[in-house]
Design a protein around this motif. Structure first.
Motif, PDB file in Angstrom:
ATOM      1  N   LEU B  86       0.866  -1.173   0.000  1.00 59.18           N
ATOM      2  CA  LEU B  86       0.000   0.000   0.000  1.00 59.18           C
ATOM      3  C   LEU B  86       0.906   1.227   0.000  1.00 59.18           C
ATOM      4  CD1 LEU B  86      -2.796   1.439   0.471  1.00 59.18           C
ATOM      5  CD2 LEU B  86      -2.248   1.345   2.890  1.00 59.18           C
ATOM      6  N   PRO B  87       0.965   1.971  -1.119  1.00 56.01           N
ATOM      7  CA  PRO B  87       1.846   3.154  -1.147  1.00 56.01           C
ATOM      8  C   PRO B  87       1.333   4.265  -0.228  1.00 56.01           C
ATOM      9  CG  PRO B  87       1.066   2.581  -3.353  1.00 56.01           C
ATOM     10  CD  PRO B  87       0.266   1.789  -2.389  1.00 56.01           C
ATOM     11  N   GLU B  88       2.195   5.265  -0.066  1.00 59.29           N
ATOM     12  CA  GLU B  88       1.892   6.362   0.864  1.00 59.29           C
ATOM     13  C   GLU B  88       0.571   7.045   0.512  1.00 59.29           C
ATOM     14  OE1 GLU B  88       5.208   8.931   1.269  1.00 59.29           O
ATOM     15  OE2 GLU B  88       4.180  10.278   2.641  1.00 59.29           O
ATOM     16  N   GLU B  89       0.400   7.329  -0.776  1.00 61.66           N
ATOM     17  CA  GLU B  89      -0.889   7.842  -1.240  1.00 61.66           C
ATOM     18  C   GLU B  89      -1.499   6.709  -2.055  1.00 61.66           C
ATOM     19  OE1 GLU B  89      -2.100  11.271  -1.277  1.00 61.66           O
ATOM     20  OE2 GLU B  89      -0.514  11.888   0.093  1.00 61.66           O
ATOM     21  N   SER B  90      -2.823   6.696  -2.153  1.00 61.68           N
ATOM     22  CA  SER B  90      -3.425   5.623  -2.959  1.00 61.68           C
ATOM     23  C   SER B  90      -3.405   6.023  -4.425  1.00 61.68           C
ATOM     24  CB  SER B  90      -4.854   5.369  -2.497  1.00 61.68           C
ATOM     25  OG  SER B  90      -4.813   4.841  -1.203  1.00 61.68           O
ATOM     26  N   TYR B  91      -2.334   5.616  -5.106  1.00 59.35           N
ATOM     27  CA  TYR B  91      -2.168   5.969  -6.511  1.00 59.35           C
ATOM     28  C   TYR B  91      -2.860   4.910  -7.355  1.00 59.35           C
ATOM     29  CZ  TYR B  91       1.752   8.255  -4.154  1.00 59.35           C
ATOM     30  OH  TYR B  91       2.534   8.965  -3.297  1.00 59.35           O
ATOM     31  N   LEU B 129     -16.760  -0.692   1.543  1.00 58.38           N
ATOM     32  CA  LEU B 129     -17.076   0.091   0.342  1.00 58.38           C
ATOM     33  C   LEU B 129     -18.184  -0.564  -0.493  1.00 58.38           C
ATOM     34  CD1 LEU B 129     -13.494   1.130  -0.869  1.00 58.38           C
ATOM     35  CD2 LEU B 129     -15.207   2.625   0.098  1.00 58.38           C
ATOM     36  N   SER B 130     -18.980  -1.400   0.151  1.00 61.04           N
ATOM     37  CA  SER B 130     -20.017  -2.144  -0.588  1.00 61.04           C
ATOM     38  C   SER B 130     -20.977  -1.220  -1.333  1.00 61.04           C
ATOM     39  CB  SER B 130     -20.816  -3.016   0.365  1.00 61.04           C
ATOM     40  OG  SER B 130     -19.952  -3.844   1.076  1.00 61.04           O
ATOM     41  N   LYS B 131     -21.322  -0.097  -0.682  1.00 62.19           N
ATOM     42  CA  LYS B 131     -22.321   0.780  -1.301  1.00 62.19           C
ATOM     43  C   LYS B 131     -21.755   1.577  -2.475  1.00 62.19           C
ATOM     44  CE  LYS B 131     -25.257   1.334   2.734  1.00 62.19           C
ATOM     45  NZ  LYS B 131     -25.559   2.198   3.888  1.00 62.19           N
ATOM     46  N   SER B 132     -20.453   1.780  -2.472  1.00 60.21           N
ATOM     47  CA  SER B 132     -19.885   2.631  -3.533  1.00 60.21           C
ATOM     48  C   SER B 132     -18.942   1.862  -4.455  1.00 60.21           C
ATOM     49  CB  SER B 132     -19.162   3.821  -2.902  1.00 60.21           C
ATOM     50  OG  SER B 132     -18.482   3.421  -1.752  1.00 60.21           O
ATOM     51  N   ARG B 133     -19.151   0.571  -4.558  1.00 61.14           N
ATOM     52  CA  ARG B 133     -18.232  -0.242  -5.359  1.00 61.14           C
ATOM     53  C   ARG B 133     -18.355   0.021  -6.856  1.00 61.14           C
ATOM     54  NH1 ARG B 133     -19.706  -6.276  -3.884  1.00 61.14           N
ATOM     55  NH2 ARG B 133     -18.219  -6.762  -5.510  1.00 61.14           N
ATOM     56  N   LYS B 134     -19.474   0.576  -7.306  1.00 62.00           N
ATOM     57  CA  LYS B 134     -19.653   0.838  -8.742  1.00 62.00           C
ATOM     58  C   LYS B 134     -19.367   2.288  -9.117  1.00 62.00           C
ATOM     59  CE  LYS B 134     -20.998  -3.339  -9.807  1.00 62.00           C
ATOM     60  NZ  LYS B 134     -20.029  -4.214 -10.493  1.00 62.00           N
ATOM     61  N   ARG B 135     -18.963   3.080  -8.131  1.00 61.87           N
ATOM     62  CA  ARG B 135     -18.657   4.489  -8.418  1.00 61.87           C
ATOM     63  C   ARG B 135     -17.216   4.624  -8.877  1.00 61.87           C
ATOM     64  NH1 ARG B 135     -20.112   7.476  -3.080  1.00 61.87           N
ATOM     65  NH2 ARG B 135     -18.351   8.767  -3.747  1.00 61.87           N
ATOM     66  N   PRO B 136     -16.937   5.530  -9.852  1.00 60.21           N
ATOM     67  CA  PRO B 136     -15.528   5.688 -10.250  1.00 60.21           C
ATOM     68  C   PRO B 136     -14.690   6.251  -9.104  1.00 60.21           C
ATOM     69  CG  PRO B 136     -16.912   7.295 -11.373  1.00 60.21           C
ATOM     70  CD  PRO B 136     -17.830   6.372 -10.656  1.00 60.21           C
ATOM     71  N   LEU B 137     -13.445   5.865  -9.061  1.00 65.86           N
ATOM     72  CA  LEU B 137     -12.577   6.246  -7.947  1.00 65.86           C
ATOM     73  C   LEU B 137     -12.383   7.762  -7.829  1.00 65.86           C
ATOM     74  CD1 LEU B 137     -12.084   3.266  -7.580  1.00 65.86           C
ATOM     75  CD2 LEU B 137      -9.648   3.677  -7.592  1.00 65.86           C
ATOM     76  N   LYS B 138     -12.570   8.462  -8.972  1.00 69.23           N
ATOM     77  CA  LYS B 138     -12.360   9.914  -8.920  1.00 69.23           C
ATOM     78  C   LYS B 138     -13.396  10.602  -8.028  1.00 69.23           C
ATOM     79  CE  LYS B 138     -14.472  10.499 -13.454  1.00 69.23           C
ATOM     80  NZ  LYS B 138     -14.175  10.726 -14.834  1.00 69.23           N
ATOM     81  N   SER B 139     -14.503   9.897  -7.738  1.00 64.92           N
ATOM     82  CA  SER B 139     -15.520  10.498  -6.871  1.00 64.92           C
ATOM     83  C   SER B 139     -15.323  10.086  -5.404  1.00 64.92           C
ATOM     84  CB  SER B 139     -16.913  10.077  -7.351  1.00 64.92           C
ATOM     85  OG  SER B 139     -17.088   8.689  -7.145  1.00 64.92           O
ATOM     86  N   TYR B 140     -14.267   9.342  -5.121  1.00 61.39           N
ATOM     87  CA  TYR B 140     -14.019   8.862  -3.755  1.00 61.39           C
ATOM     88  C   TYR B 140     -13.358   9.936  -2.895  1.00 61.39           C
ATOM     89  CZ  TYR B 140     -15.024   3.859  -4.515  1.00 61.39           C
ATOM     90  OH  TYR B 140     -15.627   2.665  -4.753  1.00 61.39           O
ATOM     91  N   SER B 141     -13.634   9.874  -1.593  1.00 63.00           N
ATOM     92  CA  SER B 141     -12.936  10.760  -0.651  1.00 63.00           C
ATOM     93  C   SER B 141     -11.559  10.158  -0.361  1.00 63.00           C
ATOM     94  CB  SER B 141     -13.735  10.865   0.642  1.00 63.00           C
ATOM     95  OG  SER B 141     -13.699   9.606   1.302  1.00 63.00           O
ATOM     96  N   LYS B 142     -10.725  10.925   0.344  1.00 62.36           N
ATOM     97  CA  LYS B 142      -9.375  10.439   0.635  1.00 62.36           C
ATOM     98  C   LYS B 142      -9.407   9.136   1.447  1.00 62.36           C
ATOM     99  CE  LYS B 142      -4.866  12.068   2.036  1.00 62.36           C
ATOM    100  NZ  LYS B 142      -4.105  12.912   2.930  1.00 62.36           N
ATOM    101  N   GLY B 143     -10.336   9.118   2.399  1.00 61.47           N
ATOM    102  CA  GLY B 143     -10.459   7.921   3.242  1.00 61.47           C
ATOM    103  C   GLY B 143     -10.880   6.701   2.441  1.00 61.47           C
ATOM    104  N   ARG B 147      -8.994   3.099   1.705  1.00 58.44           N
ATOM    105  CA  ARG B 147      -9.606   1.784   1.931  1.00 58.44           C
ATOM    106  C   ARG B 147      -9.447   0.891   0.702  1.00 58.44           C
ATOM    107  NH1 ARG B 147     -13.816   2.070   6.120  1.00 58.44           N
ATOM    108  NH2 ARG B 147     -13.594   4.081   7.109  1.00 58.44           N
ATOM    109  N   ILE B 148      -9.688   1.467  -0.477  1.00 62.03           N
ATOM    110  CA  ILE B 148      -9.555   0.642  -1.686  1.00 62.03           C
ATOM    111  C   ILE B 148      -8.080   0.291  -1.916  1.00 62.03           C
ATOM    112  CG2 ILE B 148      -9.464   2.528  -3.418  1.00 62.03           C
ATOM    113  CD1 ILE B 148     -11.377  -0.735  -3.859  1.00 62.03           C
TER     114      ILE B 148
END
Lengths: 426, 281
Positions: B86-91, B129-143, B147-148
């Motif tokens: 797991l890198p420092e930032e989630s790249y 992340l069950s509820k947001s598994r189909k959302r693109p990662l660009k819409s994810y918060s930092k937290g 997690r992903i």
């Protein structure tokens, strides 16, 4: 082994098609194609079809080129700068597998993009063709299945082999050279628009038309007293496929002679926009466009991979410039080679002095360019767009040979890129 | 316990092409990480932690020295097969959704489809992340990105997991969940290398730690050993024992000693978790 490569390829393709640059380019292309029918209308149906093909093919080619080069050059620097590469290189994927995945992605992107473009071109050409009247459509069909149209605006007037100016014409000639018998199905058409200076009462002039083997000067076909009305465009088809000589033709000469019957009635004739067509083995234009765009896609895949290979050690901008330079150099290879050959001949015949400093520098640069031309892929030699626009069909043999040429370069660039990325620290 | 990572005389010097200036990022590092332990790598910025991790993962190449992971050279495909990072930032690829990204990383490991589908469901459930598994990662918060990121690091069920700042960007609940996960992984027999600036996190979960400073390892040992003050003792009494406290104070006074009596303090994190749990129930 193959699983990770396909996964990376799919990912690369997805990344490209979901990026905005692709959408923007497709929109621009659509807009340009929509405006294209407003280009100056040409009376001649062949020219209109040629223009439609030329505009749409060129647009697709250059847009495709920009999309592929700019997108491909960004793949690796983007992954490195966003540090996504950390999550790839720490998985059981070798760097060569990674590169192969990228290459496959670029290939797939290229094929899909060019397939979409080919459909756009086919649609555009068909749309243009629909706007022709029935007469134009018929002659347009001729264009779509002909090779090497020979056009002239005026013809020389001769009597007994000498130009005689205002004196009524006896004959004029057009010649084709290097005809490939395989591409020639023995059909010839002769389109003529003539203005008679002093037409006889009925407005008719008769021509005798002869087909010669230009090398041996042997007559192989003739048609006597073909009627051509004043100021009326006439298309005269001939079927000469039964002649054995046609199968071995390399150089063809067509002689059109004003028939003896006409000589008493006219004092002059001028020819306008007359064309001669040697018909090719019939092939639908759609198939030819698809074949041509397949070759484009190979060329783009090569250029895309040049960009990917360059970006293993260079920044995005430098890699883009490198790929564009490769395209420019590859397109100019033929021209440069001819230029240098010409210069060498001049030096040989001592037209250019070789003692001066500038001449030496120039000679060195020529040598350098010769090396560059030998290394660069030769795009000018394999330019199929002219063939497409002229209605010449692309043989599978030629496609195979071009694929081999590009395949060789792709392998070379893959090896170079693998060497460059092998010990790259990220 | 056998070692999973063995670093011997490791040096890394960064050189630039057009400058004579060299940066000695890691100096003569010798380190062993034991199988089944949670090891913490600490140090201020520029101390060489990230360089050491990158060297272990084969992203950088050592100038001198040797790194062996599971008796194989660092960076080999065999090693990568059993590592989770797991890198420092989630790249990650921001145009993909959680399902797609986990499928992508699963394919890189050559995990068969059925097994991959099962594992992905399990991991998405685990990281919440069950509820947001189909959302693109660009819409994810930092937290959510974090997690992903953790999920992708565990897709191959690795034996050795490298976590660089795993709790950064997470709220206290998420942070506690990650720490619980680390302890769970330890119970499963996995080895975890944890690199974090949040010293309390390291203290909570690590068995051993190493502190680096300017490329050198300054300190190495068990957390309990390093943090205990051996010269003094601490006594914790059961509730309601005022007589005994008084007795102790008198006794100490007669001997000329000074005793400090105070109530033990809870951690702020524990208080926070207690309130959240109470409201949840």
């Amino acid at each position: 082994m193959i699983g990770p490569i396909i996964a990376i390829a799919k990912n690369t393709f997805q990344e490209a098609i979901r990026s905005n640059i692709l959408i923007v380019c497709l929109v621009v292309l659509g807009v340009l194609c929509a405006f294209a029918p407003m280009f100056p209308a040409l009376n001649d149906s062949h020219s209109r079809l040629k223009l439609a093909l030329s505009i749409s093919t060129s647009l697709c080619f250059y847009f495709g080129l920009i999309i592929i080069i700019f997108t491909s050059a960004a793949f690796l620097p983007e992954e490195i700068s966003s540090k996504r590469i950390y999550t790839i290189f720490t998985k059981p994927v070798s760097r060569v597998q990674y590169l192969l995945g990228k290459l496959l992605g670029v290939f797939f992107l290229s094929f899909c993009l060019l397939f979409v473009f080919a459909i756009i071109v086919i649609g555009f050409v068909r749309l243009t063709y629909q706007s022709f009247d029935e007469q134009s459509k018929k002659s347009g069909e001729g264009f779509l299945r002909t090779i090497n149209p020979y056009t002239f605006e005026s013809f020389k007037r001769f009597r007994y082999g000498k130009e005689v100016g205002e004196v009524p014409s006896h004959y004029f000639e057009v010649a084709y050279s290097q005809i490939d018998a395989k591409n020639f199905d023995g059909k010839l058409s002769f389109k003529i628009l003539a203005n008679y200076l002093k037409p006889e009462k009925t407005g008719k002039v008769y021509f005798d038309i002869f087909l010669y083997d230009a090398t041996s000067k042997k007559e192989i076909f003739s048609m006597k007293e073909v009627e051509v009305l004043d100021k009326k465009l006439v298309t005269i088809p001939f079927d000469i496929s039964a002649l054995k000589e046609v199968q071995t033709l390399k150089n063809v000469m067509i002689r059109v002679v004003i028939a003896q019957k006409s000589l008493d009635y006219i004092s002059g004739i001028s020819m306008k926009s007359s064309d001669f067509y040697l018909h090719q083995v019939s092939q639908p234009i759609e198939l030819n466009i698809l074949k041509c765009f397949f070759i484009f896609s190979l060329q783009f895949a090569l250029l895309g991979f040049v960009a990917v290979a360059a970006s293993t050690r260079m920044s995005y901008y430098i890699a883009t410039i490198f790929a564009l330079t490769t395209f420019a150099a590859g397109s100019l290879t033929g021209f440069l080679k001819e230029y240098m050959l010409d210069k060498e001949q001049k030096i040989h015949y001592k037209i250019i002095e070789t003692d001066t400093f500038y001449a030496k520098v120039s000679h060195f640069l020529d040598q350098y360019m010769q090396v560059v031309c030998s290394i660069m892929p030769n795009f000018s030699k394999h330019d199929v767009s002219t063939q497409l626009i002229d209605g010449i069909s692309l043989s599978f043999g030629k496609m195979f040979s071009i694929s081999g040429h590009y395949g060789l370069y792709i392998t070379a660039y893959l090896m170079l890129a693998a060497f460059m990325i092998w010990r790259r620290e990220v | 316990m056998s070692s999973i990572v063995s670093i011997t005389n490791l040096n890394k010097i960064y050189k630039t092409l057009f400058s004579k200036q060299k940066v000695h990022a890691v100096k003569d590092l010798n380190l062993e990480i034991l199988k089944g332990e949670v090891f913490g790598l600490l140090g201020p910025n520029g101390s060489g932690k990230t360089t050491t991790i990158k060297l272990m993962l084969g992203l950088l190449f050592p100038t001198t020295g040797q790194i062996k992971i599971m008796d194989e050279s660092a960076g080999s495909s065999k090693v990568h097969q059993s590592i989770g990072y797991l890198p420092e930032e989630s790249y990650l690829y921001r145009f993909l959704n959680a399902d797609e990204i986990l499928h992508f990383y699963g394919k890189l490991f050559g995990i068969p489809k059925e097994k991959r589908l099962k594992k992905i469901d399990e991991l998405i459930e685990m990281v919440g992340l069950s509820k947001s598994r189909k959302r693109p990662l660009k819409s994810y918060s930092k937290g959510m990105m974090r997690r992903i990121g953790i999920a992708q690091a565990l897709i191959n069920d690795p034996d050795f997991i490298v976590l660089d700042e795993p709790t950064s960007g997470l709220d206290p609940i998420g942070s506690r969940e990650v720490k619980d996960l680390i302890l769970k992984l330890k119970l499963e027999g996995k080895t975890v290398l944890l690199c974090s600036h949040l010293l309390s996190d390291v203290e909570d979960v690590c068995d051993r730690i190493a502190i680096m400073y300017e490329g050198k390892m300054e300190c190495l040992g068990k957390v309990t050993d390093l943090l205990s003050v051996s010269e003094t003792k601490e006594i914790t009494l059961p509730p309601n024992q005022p007589d005994f406290v008084e007795f102790m104070l008198q006794n100490a006074k007669s001997r000329g000693l000074t005793l400090e009596v105070k109530h033990p303090r809870r951690k702020l994190e524990d208080l926070f978790m207690e309130i959240v749990r109470k409201n949840k129930n």
